[in-house]
Design a protein around this motif. Structure first.
Motif, PDB file in Angstrom:
ATOM      1  N   GLY A 127       7.181   5.772   7.062  1.00 27.51           N
ATOM      2  CA  GLY A 127       8.142   5.369   6.047  1.00 27.51           C
ATOM      3  C   GLY A 127       7.513   5.133   4.686  1.00 27.51           C
ATOM      4  N   GLY A 128       6.240   5.459   4.513  1.00 27.24           N
ATOM      5  CA  GLY A 128       5.574   5.262   3.231  1.00 27.24           C
ATOM      6  C   GLY A 128       4.398   4.316   3.345  1.00 27.24           C
ATOM      7  N   VAL A 129       4.018   3.697   2.233  1.00 22.12           N
ATOM      8  CA  VAL A 129       2.880   2.776   2.180  1.00 22.12           C
ATOM      9  C   VAL A 129       3.407   1.354   2.006  1.00 22.12           C
ATOM     10  CG1 VAL A 129       0.766   2.151   0.938  1.00 22.12           C
ATOM     11  CG2 VAL A 129       1.386   4.563   1.222  1.00 22.12           C
ATOM     12  N   ARG A 130       2.784   0.404   2.709  1.00 15.07           N
ATOM     13  CA  ARG A 130       3.147  -1.003   2.589  1.00 15.07           C
ATOM     14  C   ARG A 130       1.920  -1.806   2.162  1.00 15.07           C
ATOM     15  NH1 ARG A 130       7.053   1.522   3.106  1.00 15.07           N
ATOM     16  NH2 ARG A 130       8.680   1.407   4.713  1.00 15.07           N
ATOM     17  N   ARG A 131       2.131  -2.792   1.273  1.00 17.45           N
ATOM     18  CA  ARG A 131       1.076  -3.743   0.913  1.00 17.45           C
ATOM     19  C   ARG A 131       1.373  -5.055   1.615  1.00 17.45           C
ATOM     20  NH1 ARG A 131       0.922  -7.534  -3.070  1.00 17.45           N
ATOM     21  NH2 ARG A 131       2.581  -6.559  -4.317  1.00 17.45           N
ATOM     22  N   LEU A 132       0.397  -5.546   2.397  1.00 17.52           N
ATOM     23  CA  LEU A 132       0.589  -6.763   3.176  1.00 17.52           C
ATOM     24  C   LEU A 132      -0.272  -7.892   2.627  1.00 17.52           C
ATOM     25  CD1 LEU A 132       0.357  -5.364   6.836  1.00 17.52           C
ATOM     26  CD2 LEU A 132       2.305  -5.302   5.259  1.00 17.52           C
ATOM     27  N   ASP A 133       0.251  -9.096   2.702  1.00 14.35           N
ATOM     28  CA  ASP A 133      -0.554 -10.274   2.392  1.00 14.35           C
ATOM     29  C   ASP A 133      -1.595 -10.439   3.492  1.00 14.35           C
ATOM     30  OD1 ASP A 133      -0.953 -13.377   2.987  1.00 14.35           O
ATOM     31  OD2 ASP A 133      -0.545 -13.137   0.843  1.00 14.35           O
ATOM     32  N   PRO A 134      -2.884 -10.585   3.153  1.00 16.65           N
ATOM     33  CA  PRO A 134      -3.915 -10.640   4.188  1.00 16.65           C
ATOM     34  C   PRO A 134      -3.859 -11.893   5.053  1.00 16.65           C
ATOM     35  CG  PRO A 134      -4.870 -11.100   2.035  1.00 16.65           C
ATOM     36  CD  PRO A 134      -3.469 -10.641   1.796  1.00 16.65           C
ATOM     37  N   GLY A 135      -3.231 -12.961   4.551  1.00 14.86           N
ATOM     38  CA  GLY A 135      -3.154 -14.186   5.319  1.00 14.86           C
ATOM     39  C   GLY A 135      -1.979 -14.226   6.273  1.00 14.86           C
ATOM     40  N   THR A 136      -0.811 -13.787   5.793  1.00 16.44           N
ATOM     41  CA  THR A 136       0.412 -13.879   6.591  1.00 16.44           C
ATOM     42  C   THR A 136       0.848 -12.552   7.192  1.00 16.44           C
ATOM     43  OG1 THR A 136       1.836 -13.464   4.672  1.00 16.44           O
ATOM     44  CG2 THR A 136       1.187 -15.749   5.111  1.00 16.44           C
ATOM     45  N   LEU A 137       0.302 -11.447   6.695  1.00 16.64           N
ATOM     46  CA  LEU A 137       0.665 -10.081   7.104  1.00 16.64           C
ATOM     47  C   LEU A 137       2.117  -9.743   6.756  1.00 16.64           C
ATOM     48  CD1 LEU A 137      -1.134  -9.727  10.573  1.00 16.64           C
ATOM     49  CD2 LEU A 137      -1.943  -9.010   8.325  1.00 16.64           C
ATOM     50  N   THR A 138       2.720 -10.486   5.842  1.00 14.78           N
ATOM     51  CA  THR A 138       4.068 -10.148   5.391  1.00 14.78           C
ATOM     52  C   THR A 138       3.994  -9.015   4.371  1.00 14.78           C
ATOM     53  OG1 THR A 138       3.921 -11.875   3.711  1.00 14.78           O
ATOM     54  CG2 THR A 138       5.028 -12.441   5.779  1.00 14.78           C
ATOM     55  N   VAL A 139       5.041  -8.185   4.342  1.00 18.40           N
ATOM     56  CA  VAL A 139       5.093  -7.059   3.413  1.00 18.40           C
ATOM     57  C   VAL A 139       5.383  -7.570   2.007  1.00 18.40           C
ATOM     58  CG1 VAL A 139       6.283  -4.920   2.826  1.00 18.40           C
ATOM     59  CG2 VAL A 139       5.838  -5.470   5.231  1.00 18.40           C
ATOM     60  N   GLN A 140       4.518  -7.234   1.057  1.00 23.48           N
ATOM     61  CA  GLN A 140       4.661  -7.662  -0.335  1.00 23.48           C
ATOM     62  C   GLN A 140       5.218  -6.566  -1.241  1.00 23.48           C
ATOM     63  OE1 GLN A 140       3.662 -11.034  -1.268  1.00 23.48           O
ATOM     64  NE2 GLN A 140       3.837 -11.063   0.955  1.00 23.48           N
ATOM     65  N   ALA A 141       4.988  -5.295  -0.870  1.00 23.99           N
ATOM     66  CA  ALA A 141       5.478  -4.176  -1.674  1.00 23.99           C
ATOM     67  C   ALA A 141       5.560  -2.949  -0.787  1.00 23.99           C
ATOM     68  CB  ALA A 141       4.562  -3.907  -2.873  1.00 23.99           C
ATOM     69  N   SER A 142       6.466  -2.018  -1.159  1.00 23.82           N
ATOM     70  CA  SER A 142       6.664  -0.796  -0.389  1.00 23.82           C
ATOM     71  C   SER A 142       6.801   0.380  -1.343  1.00 23.82           C
ATOM     72  CB  SER A 142       7.925  -0.885   0.475  1.00 23.82           C
ATOM     73  OG  SER A 142       7.867  -1.981   1.355  1.00 23.82           O
ATOM     74  N   SER A 143       6.307   1.532  -0.918  1.00 27.24           N
ATOM     75  CA  SER A 143       6.500   2.752  -1.695  1.00 27.24           C
ATOM     76  C   SER A 143       7.835   3.383  -1.320  1.00 27.24           C
ATOM     77  CB  SER A 143       5.372   3.741  -1.425  1.00 27.24           C
ATOM     78  OG  SER A 143       5.437   4.193  -0.077  1.00 27.24           O
ATOM     79  N   THR A 144       8.360   4.207  -2.194  1.00 26.05           N
ATOM     80  CA  THR A 144       9.608   4.915  -1.915  1.00 26.05           C
ATOM     81  C   THR A 144       9.485   6.362  -2.374  1.00 26.05           C
ATOM     82  OG1 THR A 144      10.544   4.251  -4.063  1.00 26.05           O
ATOM     83  CG2 THR A 144      11.044   2.858  -2.155  1.00 26.05           C
ATOM     84  N   GLY A 145      10.135   7.260  -1.625  1.00 26.64           N
ATOM     85  CA  GLY A 145      10.237   8.658  -2.037  1.00 26.64           C
ATOM     86  C   GLY A 145       8.932   9.417  -2.084  1.00 26.64           C
ATOM     87  N   LEU A 146       7.964   9.024  -1.270  1.00 23.14           N
ATOM     88  CA  LEU A 146       6.649   9.676  -1.327  1.00 23.14           C
ATOM     89  C   LEU A 146       6.403  10.614  -0.157  1.00 23.14           C
ATOM     90  CD1 LEU A 146       4.454   6.620  -2.385  1.00 23.14           C
ATOM     91  CD2 LEU A 146       5.471   8.364  -3.857  1.00 23.14           C
ATOM     92  N   GLY A 147       7.388  10.798   0.711  1.00 18.83           N
ATOM     93  CA  GLY A 147       7.162  11.605   1.904  1.00 18.83           C
ATOM     94  C   GLY A 147       6.413  10.811   2.956  1.00 18.83           C
ATOM     95  N   VAL A 148       6.053  11.483   4.041  1.00 13.18           N
ATOM     96  CA  VAL A 148       5.340  10.846   5.141  1.00 13.18           C
ATOM     97  C   VAL A 148       3.837  10.924   4.875  1.00 13.18           C
ATOM     98  CG1 VAL A 148       4.869  10.898   7.611  1.00 13.18           C
ATOM     99  CG2 VAL A 148       7.160  11.437   6.767  1.00 13.18           C
ATOM    100  N   PRO A 149       3.128   9.778   4.785  1.00 17.22           N
ATOM    101  CA  PRO A 149       1.687   9.818   4.519  1.00 17.22           C
ATOM    102  C   PRO A 149       0.907  10.409   5.685  1.00 17.22           C
ATOM    103  CG  PRO A 149       2.598   7.638   4.073  1.00 17.22           C
ATOM    104  CD  PRO A 149       3.641   8.405   4.821  1.00 17.22           C
ATOM    105  N   ASP A 150      -0.251  11.004   5.368  1.00 23.37           N
ATOM    106  CA  ASP A 150      -1.201  11.398   6.397  1.00 23.37           C
ATOM    107  C   ASP A 150      -1.833  10.131   6.981  1.00 23.37           C
ATOM    108  OD1 ASP A 150      -1.020  14.273   6.260  1.00 23.37           O
ATOM    109  OD2 ASP A 150      -1.969  14.133   4.298  1.00 23.37           O
ATOM    110  N   ASP A 151      -2.735  10.327   7.961  1.00 15.50           N
ATOM    111  CA  ASP A 151      -3.267   9.156   8.680  1.00 15.50           C
ATOM    112  C   ASP A 151      -4.526   8.583   8.052  1.00 15.50           C
ATOM    113  OD1 ASP A 151      -4.934  11.207   9.317  1.00 15.50           O
ATOM    114  OD2 ASP A 151      -4.833  10.924  11.491  1.00 15.50           O
ATOM    115  N   VAL A 152      -4.679   8.760   6.753  1.00 16.54           N
ATOM    116  CA  VAL A 152      -5.796   8.144   6.033  1.00 16.54           C
ATOM    117  C   VAL A 152      -5.287   7.555   4.725  1.00 16.54           C
ATOM    118  CG1 VAL A 152      -7.679   9.487   7.012  1.00 16.54           C
ATOM    119  CG2 VAL A 152      -6.389  10.428   5.103  1.00 16.54           C
ATOM    120  N   ILE A 153      -5.990   6.545   4.250  1.00 18.55           N
ATOM    121  CA  ILE A 153      -5.631   5.880   3.006  1.00 18.55           C
ATOM    122  C   ILE A 153      -6.920   5.362   2.388  1.00 18.55           C
ATOM    123  CG2 ILE A 153      -5.188   3.708   4.246  1.00 18.55           C
ATOM    124  CD1 ILE A 153      -2.938   3.150   2.238  1.00 18.55           C
TER     125      ILE A 153
END
Length: 223
Positions: A127-153
């Motif tokens: 579903g895209g890229v997600r930025r997580l808080d390292p302490g709580t693992l909650t989603v802080q930001a999400s990408s949109t309209g970028l297609g399906v990412p490959d398995d590397v980042i």
């Protein structure tokens, strides 16, 4: 099979004795000192801790659901473990033996990385890229309209940019805070590996057709 090959960097064609490894190693990451490596076994549901100098497995960290990709926290106190089973899970596994925590994120997990500057955790999913808080693992930001990412980042050394490939055959540069797209480099095929030079000026990418590409980041072009 079921082993990890070892090489000296200045003699990459002469492997050392392989490290015997459980079942199906999926990834290898190192601590900053290069003395300890971590590698997940999907079928064994274990992350192995490996003594790099001795070439032997020191201990193991049990993971409930199929560990596939790893990243180490900025302070090296925890291991972030990505599991693609069912809905994706991101585990935060303390290296002092404390109990692990996890967050469940909709989508099939692809890749994971940690910012060396902010400590934020970045996950690539179908579903895209997600930025997580390292302490709580909650989603802080999400990408949109970028297609399906490959398995590397990959993250730029200054922590300001995120790089991913996608199913449309493009390399994409994202803002690390908002995850908005900052530019695209057409490649035409899937990406299997990404790494930036220490100054962030060049991006190295391996492709599914066994090519190595070098991208000039300032030009956003393959050179």
């Amino acid at each position: 099979e079921n082993a990890i090959a070892r090489f000296f960097a200045d003699a990459p064609t002469s492997p050392l004795t392989p490290i015997s490894f459980g079942t199906l190693p999926q990834d290898v990451v190192f601590n900053r000192a290069g003395t300890v490596a971590y590698a997940p076994s999907v079928e064994d549901r274990i992350v192995y801790t490996i003594d790099v100098a001795g070439g032997s497995i020191k201990t193991f960290l049990p993971i409930e659901f199929f560990p596939s990709r790893l990243a180490i926290s900025r302070d090296e106190s925890r291991l972030f473990v990505l599991s693609p089973a069912f809905e994706s899970r991101v585990y935060a596994v303390p290296l002092d033996g404390s109990a692990a925590a996890f967050a469940q994120i909709p989508g099939t997990a692809q890749g994971i990385a940690v910012s060396a500057t902010t400590g934020n955790v970045y996950v690539a999913l179908d579903g895209g890229v997600r930025r997580l808080d390292p302490g709580t693992l909650t989603v802080q930001a999400s990408s949109t309209g970028l297609g399906v990412p490959d398995d590397v980042i990959a993250l730029s050394p200054d922590g300001k940019r995120v790089w991913v490939g996608n199913d449309m055959g493009n390399l994409q540069m994202l803002d690390a805070t908002s995850l908005a797209s900052l530019g695209t480099v057409p490649v035409g095929i899937g990406i299997s590996g990404l790494a930036l030079t220490p100054d962030g000026a060049q991006l190295y990418a391996t492709t599914h057709s066994s090519e190595l590409l070098i991208v000039d980041v300032s030009q956003m072009a393959i050179v």
